[in-house]
Design an enzyme around this catalytic site. Structure first.
Site, PDB file in Angstrom:
ATOM      1  N   GLU A   5      -3.164  -7.976  70.377  1.00 30.87           N
ATOM      2  CA  GLU A   5      -3.458  -8.292  71.603  1.00 30.87           C
ATOM      3  C   GLU A   5      -2.524  -7.444  72.723  1.00 30.87           C
ATOM      4  O   GLU A   5      -3.777  -7.282  74.491  1.00 30.87           O
ATOM      5  CB  GLU A   5      -2.893  -9.988  72.564  1.00 30.87           C
ATOM      6  CG  GLU A   5      -1.838  -9.982  72.246  1.00 30.87           C
ATOM      7  CD  GLU A   5      -0.573  -9.774  71.778  1.00 30.87           C
ATOM      8  OE1 GLU A   5      -0.700  -9.916  70.090  1.00 30.87           O
ATOM      9  OE2 GLU A   5       0.530  -8.524  72.243  1.00 30.87           O
ATOM     10  N   ASP A  35       3.314 -14.395  71.752  1.00 27.87           N
ATOM     11  CA  ASP A  35       2.886 -13.933  70.537  1.00 27.87           C
ATOM     12  C   ASP A  35       3.189 -15.053  69.929  1.00 27.87           C
ATOM     13  O   ASP A  35       3.612 -14.933  68.999  1.00 27.87           O
ATOM     14  CB  ASP A  35       2.951 -12.489  70.764  1.00 27.87           C
ATOM     15  CG  ASP A  35       1.984 -12.036  69.935  1.00 27.87           C
ATOM     16  OD1 ASP A  35       0.876 -12.634  69.627  1.00 27.87           O
ATOM     17  OD2 ASP A  35       1.802 -10.729  69.308  1.00 27.87           O
ATOM     18  N   LYS A  64       3.600  -4.170  78.934  1.00 29.39           N
ATOM     19  CA  LYS A  64       3.198  -5.043  78.554  1.00 29.39           C
ATOM     20  C   LYS A  64       3.563  -6.073  78.713  1.00 29.39           C
ATOM     21  O   LYS A  64       5.097  -6.527  77.846  1.00 29.39           O
ATOM     22  CB  LYS A  64       3.171  -5.567  76.460  1.00 29.39           C
ATOM     23  CG  LYS A  64       2.684  -6.264  75.629  1.00 29.39           C
ATOM     24  CD  LYS A  64       2.794  -6.045  74.514  1.00 29.39           C
ATOM     25  CE  LYS A  64       2.387  -7.017  73.450  1.00 29.39           C
ATOM     26  NZ  LYS A  64       2.391  -6.987  71.876  1.00 29.39           N
ATOM     27  N   ASP A  74       7.734 -10.691  73.935  1.00 24.25           N
ATOM     28  CA  ASP A  74       6.878  -9.417  73.111  1.00 24.25           C
ATOM     29  C   ASP A  74       6.792  -9.141  75.090  1.00 24.25           C
ATOM     30  O   ASP A  74       5.762  -8.533  74.835  1.00 24.25           O
ATOM     31  CB  ASP A  74       6.088 -10.219  72.705  1.00 24.25           C
ATOM     32  CG  ASP A  74       4.522  -9.304  71.999  1.00 24.25           C
ATOM     33  OD1 ASP A  74       4.975  -8.185  71.887  1.00 24.25           O
ATOM     34  OD2 ASP A  74       3.678  -9.710  71.695  1.00 24.25           O
ATOM     35  N   LYS A 116       0.717 -16.026  63.901  1.00 25.96           N
ATOM     36  CA  LYS A 116       1.249 -15.392  62.799  1.00 25.96           C
ATOM     37  C   LYS A 116       2.382 -16.122  62.236  1.00 25.96           C
ATOM     38  O   LYS A 116       2.370 -17.310  62.140  1.00 25.96           O
ATOM     39  CB  LYS A 116       2.307 -15.051  64.236  1.00 25.96           C
ATOM     40  CG  LYS A 116       2.374 -13.484  64.925  1.00 25.96           C
ATOM     41  CD  LYS A 116       3.270 -13.437  65.490  1.00 25.96           C
ATOM     42  CE  LYS A 116       2.766 -12.340  66.453  1.00 25.96           C
ATOM     43  NZ  LYS A 116       2.457 -11.281  65.606  1.00 25.96           N
ATOM     44  N   ARG A 136      -2.335  -4.167  72.679  1.00 27.50           N
ATOM     45  CA  ARG A 136      -3.752  -3.068  73.044  1.00 27.50           C
ATOM     46  C   ARG A 136      -4.618  -3.744  74.486  1.00 27.50           C
ATOM     47  O   ARG A 136      -5.100  -2.923  74.927  1.00 27.50           O
ATOM     48  CB  ARG A 136      -4.386  -1.952  72.088  1.00 27.50           C
ATOM     49  CG  ARG A 136      -5.144  -3.069  70.568  1.00 27.50           C
ATOM     50  CD  ARG A 136      -4.866  -2.941  69.770  1.00 27.50           C
ATOM     51  NE  ARG A 136      -3.328  -2.878  68.909  1.00 27.50           N
ATOM     52  CZ  ARG A 136      -3.165  -2.455  67.539  1.00 27.50           C
ATOM     53  NH1 ARG A 136      -4.235  -1.604  67.232  1.00 27.50           N
ATOM     54  NH2 ARG A 136      -2.173  -2.530  67.178  1.00 27.50           N
ATOM     55  N   ASP A 171      -4.074 -11.132  67.014  1.00 32.29           N
ATOM     56  CA  ASP A 171      -2.934 -10.800  67.053  1.00 32.29           C
ATOM     57  C   ASP A 171      -2.865  -9.313  67.550  1.00 32.29           C
ATOM     58  O   ASP A 171      -1.274  -9.004  67.837  1.00 32.29           O
ATOM     59  CB  ASP A 171      -2.403 -11.142  65.094  1.00 32.29           C
ATOM     60  CG  ASP A 171      -0.622 -10.959  66.237  1.00 32.29           C
ATOM     61  OD1 ASP A 171      -0.094 -11.073  67.008  1.00 32.29           O
ATOM     62  OD2 ASP A 171       0.113 -11.144  64.864  1.00 32.29           O
TER      63      ASP A 171
HETATM   64  N1  BES Z   1       3.102  -8.468  69.200  1.00 26.17           N
HETATM   65  C1  BES Z   1       3.540  -7.838  67.934  1.00 26.17           C
HETATM   66  C2  BES Z   1       3.561  -6.623  67.367  1.00 26.17           C
HETATM   67  C3  BES Z   1       5.522  -6.703  66.926  1.00 26.17           C
HETATM   68  C4  BES Z   1       5.634  -7.094  65.303  1.00 26.17           C
HETATM   69  C5  BES Z   1       6.450  -6.228  68.161  1.00 26.17           C
HETATM   70  C6  BES Z   1       7.125  -7.515  65.148  1.00 26.17           C
HETATM   71  C7  BES Z   1       8.024  -6.953  67.676  1.00 26.17           C
HETATM   72  C8  BES Z   1       8.072  -7.646  66.079  1.00 26.17           C
HETATM   73  C9  BES Z   1       2.460  -7.204  67.953  1.00 26.17           C
HETATM   74  O1  BES Z   1       1.708  -8.177  68.954  1.00 26.17           O
HETATM   75  C10 BES Z   1       1.111  -7.401  66.854  1.00 26.17           C
HETATM   76  O2  BES Z   1       0.956  -8.969  66.612  1.00 26.17           O
HETATM   77  N2  BES Z   1       0.552  -6.448  66.063  1.00 26.17           N
HETATM   78  C11 BES Z   1      -0.064  -6.531  64.717  1.00 26.17           C
HETATM   79  C12 BES Z   1      -1.070  -5.797  65.596  1.00 26.17           C
HETATM   80  C13 BES Z   1      -1.843  -5.601  63.797  1.00 26.17           C
HETATM   81  C14 BES Z   1      -2.764  -7.480  64.201  1.00 26.17           C
HETATM   82  C15 BES Z   1      -2.790  -4.737  63.849  1.00 26.17           C
HETATM   83  C16 BES Z   1       0.903  -6.205  63.943  1.00 26.17           C
HETATM   84  O3  BES Z   1       1.772  -5.377  64.357  1.00 26.17           O
HETATM   85  O4  BES Z   1       1.207  -6.975  63.135  1.00 26.17           O
HETATM   86 ZN    ZN Z   2       1.898  -8.535  70.833  1.00 27.35          ZN
HETATM   87 MN    MN Z   3       0.118 -10.138  68.718  1.00 23.55          MN
END
Ligand code: BES
Ligand code: ZN
Ligand code: MN
Length: 507
Positions: A357, A278, A273, A296, A285, A359, A355
């Site tokens: 994104e 992000d 990825k 990210d 966020k 996957r 968010d």
């Molecule tokens: N890049 C983030 C995950 C992340 C969070 C990486 C903290 C490093 C530190 C990912 O894209 C994300 O935002 N995931 C969301 C998914 C949710 C919306 C289902 C999350 O984990 O909040």
């Molecule tokens: Zn992300």
């Molecule tokens: Mn995200």
């Protein structure tokens, strides 16, 4: 950083910083440290007897030889920890701790012995590789965009001399050092990419740098732009890319080993990825920690670095690196919650949170992997906040139902000290992705969020063994440690290189 392996003794070496070692629990100096102790009139014995230096892993003790006692300007003892806990990962950390100290001092010339080839029981080559890797990793820091800072007066190590008395060991040591240099430099390059600000490291700039380095080491490198992705039907990746003015990029790296019949080699596809920033998109966020989302693209950086290292080592394995890259931005044309996208394999997906994104970009990339008919596929991604909550900053989640691949990854984790922890691909959670609006939705709620993300990815993993590594907690380190500067860790670069080496039958 230049490495030189040469026959010699520590007490004869002229250098800025001479590094020797001590196991925790040792009551008197032995080996190289004994020679230093004798030259310094029993000073080391005195320090050990006083209990002021215990030899714990990460512990260091500096000595300043009085006039003429040694040609070295300084001596640093690095702790190896308890003999019973010693392994190649500890040897690497001991070297890293010394090299980090060297950076703090601004020493540019270091001389050292390998750690753990005697009492520690490591092979000479493994100990030498750990030494070179650890030295590079520990000496690393990112200051590329700082102009006026006292740190600028602290240069990197320029020259590292590895001393060995026994001439019969020099060749194995040279080979180990050369391998360690390739792997350590690749990992530090991944850290540079992750540390770089996202206005500099856009998807196009990332692709440019990755291709430049890939071609320099003899990888086949190709970059697809948005038009080519559209032709392939990558509706999921392109859906995420819509919110950004920067063009998405899909990097394809291929290691075709020299001197082998490609068809007879195992094919391993790595998918990383690479969201260069992000924001969360429309599901934006909170602002407080958003800046950390420049990391990210850590999975993509690790993937590129592993391919670069595999080429450098000329591992006899057909390795492919796929790196889908875009920003995740809330532009006027951005994807919205409840939009439905079509992934390259034809499956339709309802977007619940823009968010989630990662996957979405991985799904298309994992479908693309099918054209290589791989023997194994591993994706690596800073995928979920839930993973950070579950495992914290030291451990990455390993999701894998194939015993052989899981075993190889756990072994690589042991060897490299990039620690993976097994997580469940719990089938009943598939129902969390049920929706009326499409074949599936892409999130399953907050509870078990790292697992439902992995369950989503499985839909695009194909038939061959597949593993998913969630490095959300490990890619970015908040704190300095005795072994590494805070910021990008490069997590996965060394682990995946080691995995490729396992498939190459190197172990
Ligand atoms: N890049 C983030 C995950 C992340 C969070 C990486 C903290 C490093 C530190 C990912 O894209 C994300 O935002 N995931 C969301 C998914 C949710 C919306 C289902 C999350 O984990 O909040
Ligand atoms: Zn992300
Ligand atoms: Mn995200």
């Amino acid at each position: 950083m230049q490495f030189q392996v040469k026959q010699g003794a520590v007490q004869d070496e002229t250098t800025d910083l001479l590094v020797v070692n001590l196991f925790e629990g040792a009551t008197e100096p032995s080996g190289a440290l004994k020679a230093i102790d004798q030259a310094l009139g029993g000073l080391v014995s005195q320090i050990i007897a006083a209990g002021d230096f215990k030899g714990k892993l990460g512990e260091t003790q500096m000595l300043y030889p009085s006039n003429g006692a040694l040609p070295a300007q300084r001596v640093l003892i690095t702790g190896l920890g308890k003999p019973a806990e010693f392994n190649v990962a500890q040897a690497r950390k001991a070297a890293a701790a010394a090299a980090k100290k060297a950076r703090e001092l601004g020493a540019t010339r270091l001389a050292t012995i390998v750690h753990g080839a005697g009492q520690g029981g490591l092979s000479v080559a493994d100990a030498a590789q750990a030494l070179a890797e650890g030295t590079l990793l520990g000496n690393y820091r990112y200051r590329a965009r700082k102009q006026n800072d006292s740190d600028n007066g602290k240069p990197a190590l320029a020259e590292v001399v590895v001393l060995e008395a026994d001439a019969d060991k020099l060749e194995a040591m040279r080979q180990g050092v050369a391998a360690g240099q390739i792997v350590g430099e690749a990992a530090n390059w991944a850290r540079d990419l992750v540390n770089e600000p996202p206005n500099y490291l856009t998807p196009r700039e990332m692709a440019r740098r990755v291709v430049e380095r890939a071609e320099a080491v003899g990888l086949k490198a190709q970059v697809l732009g948005e038009a080519e992705m559209a032709e392939l039907g990558m509706g999921s990746l392109l859906g995420i890319a819509r919110g950004s003015d920067e063009e998405a990029q899909f990097m394809v790296l291929e290691h075709i080993p020299q001197g082998h019949d490609l068809a007879s080699l195992p094919t391993v596809v790595l998918v990383g990825k690479a969201i260069t920033f992000d924001t969360g998109g429309i599901s934006i966020k909170p602002s407080e920690n958003m800046w950390k989302m420049k990391s990210d693209m850590g999975g993509g950086a690790a993937t590129a670095a592993a391919l670069v290292a595999a080429a450098g080592l000329n591992l006899p394995v057909h390795a492919v690196g796929l790196i889908p890259s875009t920003e995740n931005m809330p532009g006027g044309d951005a994807i919205k919650p409840s939009d439905v996208v079509t992934v390259m394999n034809g499956k339709t997906v309802e977007i619940i949170s823009t968010d989630a994104e990662g996957r979405q970009v991985l799904a298309d990339a994992m479908c693309y992997a099918a054209r290589y008919q791989p023997d194994a596929m591993v994706d690596i991604a800073t995928l979920t906040g839930a993973m950070v909550i579950a495992l914290g900053p030291d451990l990455a989640g390993l999701f894998c139902d194939d015993e052989t691949l899981r075993g190889r990854l756990m072994q690589a984790s042991q060897e490299t000290g990039e620690i993976l922890w097994p997580m469940p691909l719990w089938k009943p959670y598939r129902k969390l992705l049920d929706t009326d609006a499409a074949d599936m939705k892409h999130t399953g709620g907050r509870m078990g969020g790292a697992i439902s993300a992995a369950i989503f990815l499985r839909e695009f993993a194909g038939e061959q063994p597949w593993a998913h590594l969630d490095i959300a907690g490990t890619a970015w380190q908040e704190e300095n440690s005795p072994f590494a500067a805070r910021g990008a860790s490069g997590f996965g670069a060394r682990l995946l290189t080691d995995l490729l080496a396992a498939y190459a039958g190197d172990r």
